[in-house]
Design an enzyme around this catalytic site. Structure first.
Site, PDB file in Angstrom:
ATOM      1  NE  ARG A  15      -0.905   2.366   2.818  1.00  0.00           N
ATOM      2  CZ  ARG A  15      -0.355   3.363   3.331  1.00  0.00           C
ATOM      3  NH1 ARG A  15      -0.413   4.556   2.800  1.00  0.00           N
ATOM      4  NH2 ARG A  15       0.174   3.538   4.438  1.00  0.00           N
ATOM      5  CG  ASP A  16       3.219   4.326   3.089  1.00  0.00           C
ATOM      6  OD1 ASP A  16       3.225   5.125   2.035  1.00  0.00           O
ATOM      7  OD2 ASP A  16       3.598   4.559   4.125  1.00  0.00           O
ATOM      8  CG  HIS A 207       4.240   4.701   9.208  1.00  0.00           C
ATOM      9  ND1 HIS A 207       3.287   3.706   8.385  1.00  0.00           N
ATOM     10  CD2 HIS A 207       4.392   5.608   8.277  1.00  0.00           C
ATOM     11  CE1 HIS A 207       3.038   4.169   7.250  1.00  0.00           C
ATOM     12  NE2 HIS A 207       3.820   5.228   6.897  1.00  0.00           N
ATOM     13  CG  HIS A 209       7.627   7.803   5.133  1.00  0.00           C
ATOM     14  ND1 HIS A 209       7.359   7.083   3.775  1.00  0.00           N
ATOM     15  CD2 HIS A 209       6.455   7.554   5.852  1.00  0.00           C
ATOM     16  CE1 HIS A 209       6.092   6.693   3.771  1.00  0.00           C
ATOM     17  NE2 HIS A 209       5.456   6.811   4.644  1.00  0.00           N
ATOM     18  CB  CYS A 240       2.733  10.212   1.235  1.00  0.00           C
ATOM     19  SG  CYS A 240       1.092  10.877   1.068  1.00  0.00           S
ATOM     20  CG  ASN A 249       6.917   3.164   4.536  1.00  0.00           C
ATOM     21  OD1 ASN A 249       6.658   3.509   3.384  1.00  0.00           O
ATOM     22  ND2 ASN A 249       6.473   3.749   5.725  1.00  0.00           N
TER      23      ASN A 249
END
Ligand code: HMG
Ligand code: MG
Length: 303
Positions: A15-16, A207, A209, A240, A249
């Site tokens: 996803r990310d 989380h 990055h 993002c 990430n």
């Protein structure tokens, strides 16, 4: 092994990671990636997003992707849901876990979800309530916890306020996102501890990055503060689309190497994960960015 020795990794690569790919990635590649990741022993694989395809075209195939994966026993496959439309689509696709998302800064939220923080919380409350009534597991994200690409500094109390609001809504877990990877270890720990004063540490995740190469150091500082849920992305994929300058990430394979070195358990097969990192890099036609994916190719000694 005590519960304190186990770190749950939330793999966000499909996803990310993939949401930010400029070139269309075929659904078959996304499906193969998710299945490879669950086979590595990851117990949470964030699979896709039911966001507006006008905003993130790469995730338009969410239902197709979910329909193609082999659901491994005991693995959670959360999906991002921004609103009631997204929740309906997710339910239709048979989803059992969702993640809602907002940020600690208005400026980022405006660009990412087209409303300010307060409005986002008002919109998310009924979405979370409906999801819970349907028996879904709900995670909440707070973005820009250590800085905003548009506003700059983000006051700690704004981060805590949003984390508390997501907790009050009923989110089972709250992931604190350094969306643009500007944080450093001391600030990361202070931010986590400020949130943990209001929401139990066991419900918090971090989380990071890795834009400035600080993600592993930040994780280490947060582990010392007691966090045991960490988000990361295979091969360090990601960013993002609505956060200028955000890079990928923290790479899952680099994270697993750190955790195993610290004597913490993850349930993840590091060699299989490195193979998966190399595979997805090849599929996307890029050089590996993670240290482990580079080194694993040479089969060097690992400590
Ligand atoms: P909007 O334009 O204000 O919403 O977008 P709208 O309600 O006016 O809808 C616009 C159009 O999209 C309409 O279609 C809707 O039907 C449709 P039209 O009538 O024009 O044909 N639509 C949808 N279609 C499918 N699924 C839906 C959906 N919703 C509306 N769910 C909205 C508001 C929130 C929808 C939009 O801004 C959006 O989807 N944003 C998502 C952005 C995004 O995905 N960003 C990346 C994820 S966040 C992130 O990466 C950070 C994180 O990793 C943590 C960290 O690192 O900090 C989580
Ligand atoms: Mg992110």
């Amino acid at each position: 092994m005590s519960a304190n020795d186990f770190v749950r990794i939330v793999e966000v690569g499909p996803r990310d990671g993939l949401q930010n790919e400029a070139r269309h990635v075929p659904a078959a590649t996304k499906i193969a990636l998710i299945d490879r990741l669950s086979a590595c022993g990851l117990s949470v694989v964030e699979a896709t997003s039911f966001v507006s395809p006008k905003w993130v075209p790469q995730m338009a195939d969410a239902a197709q992707v979910l329909g193609g994966i082999v659901r491994a026993d005991g693995v959670l496959y959360p999906v991002l849901v921004p609103n009631d439309t997204g929740l309906s689509r997710a339910l239709e696709a048979g989803v059992r876990e969702i993640a809602v998302f907002t940020a600690a800064s208005d400026a980022f939220n405006q660009r990412n979800i087209n409303c300010d923080v307060d409005e986002s919380l008002r919109r998310l409350a009924p979405v979370v309530a409906r999801a819970k009534a349907e028996g879904l597991w709900v995670r909440g994200y707070v973005s820009t916890v250590l800085g905003c690409p548009y506003q700059g500094r983000v006051p700690l109390h704004d981060v805590v306020r949003v984390a508390r609001a997501l907790d009050a809504m009923g989110c089972a877990e709250i992931s604190l996102g350094d969306t643009i990877g500007v944080g450093t270890a001391k600030k990361a720990r202070q931010m986590l501890e400020a949130c943990a004063a209001e929401v139990p540490m066991a419900q918090l995740a971090v989380h990071f990055h890795d834009t400035y190469g600080q993600a592993l150091a930040n994780v280490y500082a947060c582990l010392e503060a007691g966090v045991r849920v960490v988000d990361s992305s295979v091969a360090g994929l990601g960013g993002c689309p609505y956060a200028q300058g955000a890079s990928g990430n923290l790479a899952s394979e680099d994270l697993v190497y750190l955790l195993h070195g610290l004597g913490l358990q993850t349930g993840v097969d590091l060699d299989a994960l490195c193979d998966t990192a190399r595979w997805i890099n090849a599929e996307l036609g890029r050089e590996p960015v993670s240290k482990l994916a580079r080194i694993a190719a040479e089969r060097r000694f690992r400590g």
